[in-house]
Design a protein around this motif. Sequence first.
Motif, PDB file in Angstrom:
ATOM      1  N   ARG A   1      -7.077  12.435  -7.913  1.00 35.28           N
ATOM      2  CA  ARG A   1      -7.073  12.050  -9.331  1.00 35.28           C
ATOM      3  C   ARG A   1      -6.152  10.868  -9.589  1.00 35.28           C
ATOM      4  O   ARG A   1      -6.337  10.126 -10.547  1.00 35.28           O
ATOM      5  N   ALA A   2      -5.141  10.701  -8.735  1.00 37.36           N
ATOM      6  CA  ALA A   2      -4.220   9.570  -8.882  1.00 37.36           C
ATOM      7  C   ALA A   2      -4.772   8.293  -8.263  1.00 37.36           C
ATOM      8  O   ALA A   2      -4.117   7.249  -8.332  1.00 37.36           O
ATOM      9  N   GLY A   3      -5.966   8.355  -7.664  1.00 39.86           N
ATOM     10  CA  GLY A   3      -6.606   7.150  -7.148  1.00 39.86           C
ATOM     11  C   GLY A   3      -6.548   6.960  -5.656  1.00 39.86           C
ATOM     12  O   GLY A   3      -7.063   5.970  -5.123  1.00 39.86           O
ATOM     13  N   TYR A   4      -5.923   7.885  -4.930  1.00 41.62           N
ATOM     14  CA  TYR A   4      -5.846   7.780  -3.474  1.00 41.62           C
ATOM     15  C   TYR A   4      -7.161   8.240  -2.849  1.00 41.62           C
ATOM     16  O   TYR A   4      -7.872   9.079  -3.412  1.00 41.62           O
ATOM     17  N   VAL A   5      -7.467   7.705  -1.684  1.00 43.72           N
ATOM     18  CA  VAL A   5      -8.679   8.097  -0.964  1.00 43.72           C
ATOM     19  C   VAL A   5      -8.313   8.502   0.458  1.00 43.72           C
ATOM     20  O   VAL A   5      -7.277   8.098   1.002  1.00 43.72           O
ATOM     21  N   ARG A   6      -9.162   9.326   1.051  1.00 48.06           N
ATOM     22  CA  ARG A   6      -8.939   9.768   2.423  1.00 48.06           C
ATOM     23  C   ARG A   6      -8.972   8.558   3.362  1.00 48.06           C
ATOM     24  O   ARG A   6      -9.868   7.719   3.282  1.00 48.06           O
ATOM     25  N   ALA A   7      -8.004   8.465   4.229  1.00 48.06           N
ATOM     26  CA  ALA A   7      -7.916   7.350   5.162  1.00 48.06           C
ATOM     27  C   ALA A   7      -9.037   7.414   6.187  1.00 48.06           C
ATOM     28  O   ALA A   7      -9.532   8.491   6.532  1.00 48.06           O
ATOM     29  N   SER A   8      -9.419   6.257   6.690  1.00 44.87           N
ATOM     30  CA  SER A   8     -10.391   6.194   7.773  1.00 44.87           C
ATOM     31  C   SER A   8      -9.715   6.571   9.085  1.00 44.87           C
ATOM     32  O   SER A   8      -8.485   6.646   9.183  1.00 44.87           O
TER      33      SER A   8
ATOM     34  N   VAL B   1      -4.600   7.171   1.262  1.00 44.89           N
ATOM     35  CA  VAL B   1      -4.042   5.836   1.046  1.00 44.89           C
ATOM     36  C   VAL B   1      -4.434   5.316  -0.331  1.00 44.89           C
ATOM     37  O   VAL B   1      -5.457   5.678  -0.895  1.00 44.89           O
ATOM     38  N   LEU B   2      -3.577   4.425  -0.853  1.00 40.97           N
ATOM     39  CA  LEU B   2      -3.826   3.733  -2.111  1.00 40.97           C
ATOM     40  C   LEU B   2      -3.521   2.264  -1.881  1.00 40.97           C
ATOM     41  O   LEU B   2      -2.359   1.841  -1.979  1.00 40.97           O
ATOM     42  N   PRO B   3      -4.538   1.449  -1.562  1.00 35.59           N
ATOM     43  CA  PRO B   3      -4.267   0.056  -1.238  1.00 35.59           C
ATOM     44  C   PRO B   3      -4.194  -0.868  -2.446  1.00 35.59           C
ATOM     45  O   PRO B   3      -3.767  -2.002  -2.320  1.00 35.59           O
TER      46      PRO B   3
ATOM     47  N   SER C   1       0.844  -1.192   0.000  1.00 34.98           N
ATOM     48  CA  SER C   1       0.000   0.000   0.000  1.00 34.98           C
ATOM     49  C   SER C   1       0.880   1.243   0.000  1.00 34.98           C
ATOM     50  O   SER C   1       2.055   1.195   0.384  1.00 34.98           O
ATOM     51  N   LEU C   2       0.288   2.353  -0.439  1.00 37.42           N
ATOM     52  CA  LEU C   2       0.965   3.637  -0.455  1.00 37.42           C
ATOM     53  C   LEU C   2       0.129   4.649   0.307  1.00 37.42           C
ATOM     54  O   LEU C   2      -1.099   4.515   0.401  1.00 37.42           O
ATOM     55  N   CYS C   3       0.789   5.657   0.840  1.00 40.17           N
ATOM     56  CA  CYS C   3       0.059   6.696   1.553  1.00 40.17           C
ATOM     57  C   CYS C   3       0.749   8.037   1.351  1.00 40.17           C
ATOM     58  O   CYS C   3       1.886   8.104   0.885  1.00 40.17           O
ATOM     59  N   ALA C   4       0.025   9.091   1.698  1.00 41.91           N
ATOM     60  CA  ALA C   4       0.566  10.443   1.628  1.00 41.91           C
ATOM     61  C   ALA C   4      -0.094  11.274   2.710  1.00 41.91           C
ATOM     62  O   ALA C   4      -1.283  11.089   3.013  1.00 41.91           O
ATOM     63  N   THR C   5       0.666  12.158   3.306  1.00 37.95           N
ATOM     64  CA  THR C   5       0.103  13.100   4.286  1.00 37.95           C
ATOM     65  C   THR C   5       0.087  14.486   3.663  1.00 37.95           C
ATOM     66  O   THR C   5       1.104  14.949   3.140  1.00 37.95           O
ATOM     67  N   ILE C   6      -1.086  15.120   3.727  1.00 32.22           N
ATOM     68  CA  ILE C   6      -1.286  16.402   3.063  1.00 32.22           C
ATOM     69  C   ILE C   6      -1.956  17.366   4.025  1.00 32.22           C
ATOM     70  O   ILE C   6      -2.853  16.981   4.786  1.00 32.22           O
ATOM     71  N   GLU C   7      -1.506  18.593   4.004  1.00 30.26           N
ATOM     72  CA  GLU C   7      -2.106  19.603   4.871  1.00 30.26           C
ATOM     73  C   GLU C   7      -3.583  19.785   4.513  1.00 30.26           C
ATOM     74  O   GLU C   7      -3.970  19.758   3.345  1.00 30.26           O
ATOM     75  N   SER C   8      -4.392  19.981   5.555  1.00 29.15           N
ATOM     76  CA  SER C   8      -5.844  20.038   5.365  1.00 29.15           C
ATOM     77  C   SER C   8      -6.290  21.200   4.494  1.00 29.15           C
ATOM     78  O   SER C   8      -7.353  21.147   3.865  1.00 29.15           O
ATOM     79  N   ASP C   9      -5.488  22.272   4.430  1.00 24.93           N
ATOM     80  CA  ASP C   9      -5.874  23.427   3.618  1.00 24.93           C
ATOM     81  C   ASP C   9      -5.213  23.442   2.235  1.00 24.93           C
ATOM     82  O   ASP C   9      -5.354  24.412   1.493  1.00 24.93           O
ATOM     83  N   ASN C  10      -4.499  22.358   1.879  1.00 26.85           N
ATOM     84  CA  ASN C  10      -3.825  22.291   0.571  1.00 26.85           C
ATOM     85  C   ASN C  10      -4.767  21.612  -0.427  1.00 26.85           C
ATOM     86  O   ASN C  10      -4.631  20.425  -0.746  1.00 26.85           O
ATOM     87  N   ALA C  11      -5.718  22.380  -0.925  1.00 27.94           N
ATOM     88  CA  ALA C  11      -6.733  21.825  -1.818  1.00 27.94           C
ATOM     89  C   ALA C  11      -6.141  21.320  -3.124  1.00 27.94           C
ATOM     90  O   ALA C  11      -6.583  20.297  -3.671  1.00 27.94           O
ATOM     91  N   ALA C  12      -5.148  22.013  -3.661  1.00 22.78           N
ATOM     92  CA  ALA C  12      -4.551  21.608  -4.929  1.00 22.78           C
ATOM     93  C   ALA C  12      -3.906  20.229  -4.823  1.00 22.78           C
ATOM     94  O   ALA C  12      -4.078  19.372  -5.690  1.00 22.78           O
TER      95      ALA C  12
END
Length: 367
Positions: A336-343, A361-363, A318-329
């Motif tokens: 668009r790359a297929g990742y979804v917000r983690a539970s 996450v992208l499982p 699996s892959l994951c990424a952490t992104i600031e909550s206000d970084n909409a871009a």
Amino acid sequence: MEDMGAERVTEAVADAVAVLRKAVDRDWAGVPAGRLEWSCLRTAEHVAGDLIAYAGQLAGRAQEAYVPFEISLDDGTGAEGALHVIETAGVLFAATLRTTPREVRAFHPYPFRSANRTGFAAMGVAEVLLHTYDIGEGLGLAYEPPAHLPDYVLTRIFPEVQPGPDPWRTLLWATGRGDLPGRARRTEWRWSNNLVLPTERLTLQGVTPASAAELAAGGDGDFEWVEDGPFDGTREAAGMTLKAYEAGVHRPEFGLFVLVRREDGRAIGGMGFHGAPDEDGRAEVGYDLAESARGRGYATEALRALSDWALARDDVRSLCATIESDNAASQRVIARAGYVRASVDEEQAYGELETGLRLYVLPGGAG
């Protein structure tokens, strides 16, 4: 960072020939080159052959295999003649390096089936240094090249080898020719040229320790950047790559990649991993783009390619990424790359997140 491959090849050849010429009166054909099975004369022929072969790969733009030719010494050629051939091959190789564009890659089997001009230069320098050592050992000649030459090799085609205080001793150890305190003797080794992943409009080019050091210090890392690049995140990631290399834990396939546009050869951003997969097979990705390159889908295109490549491996689940909550871009890119917000449970399993960060996450396969 100016590419110094041609200069390093020229210097390595001149230094080696000056040492070996001290023993041209010996019978090179009857003396083994150190611990090799080859004679000193056969080893010298091999050095010249590799320099010419590397020049041929780049000049011929070979993509699937070696260009099918080789050189050999004429019957009756002695030590002086062999050294003349090495000098000649070195000149031809250096000329090829100087005239080969930055973006050209040609076939080489280890480990990702291609190398650029810098990789071929480092391999050429390595052949000269190491086999001069072998020949010198057979002939009883002391040989130690200037420290910046083995350092050039180590930081470009031995990214997995932790640097030591003495680059020459480290290179000898890395190629099974010597011992280093605290390190087990090596019995197997090979070059490790950087990984390149292609997309429709980009190439993702793996960053070597040499390029990472240059980027972290404020340089260009031997890339031609757009005017407002590289962005701060790329320099920070280069610093992380350099620290991992210095600690001996760097795995180049899970390091930093620079995104290069095919249309003009300009670098527009950085993307990669925060490290190798953990015990659960999870790896974290990160990315940034120069402002002038944003809004054109480059980050999404690159992230899809990197994610697909990673998830095709056996050691990544699996892959994951952490992104600031206000970084909409950035959130749009990751979605668009297929990742979804983690539970909530996934975030808790991942560990404590700093305030304002969200986990994506992208499982499965990338979208």
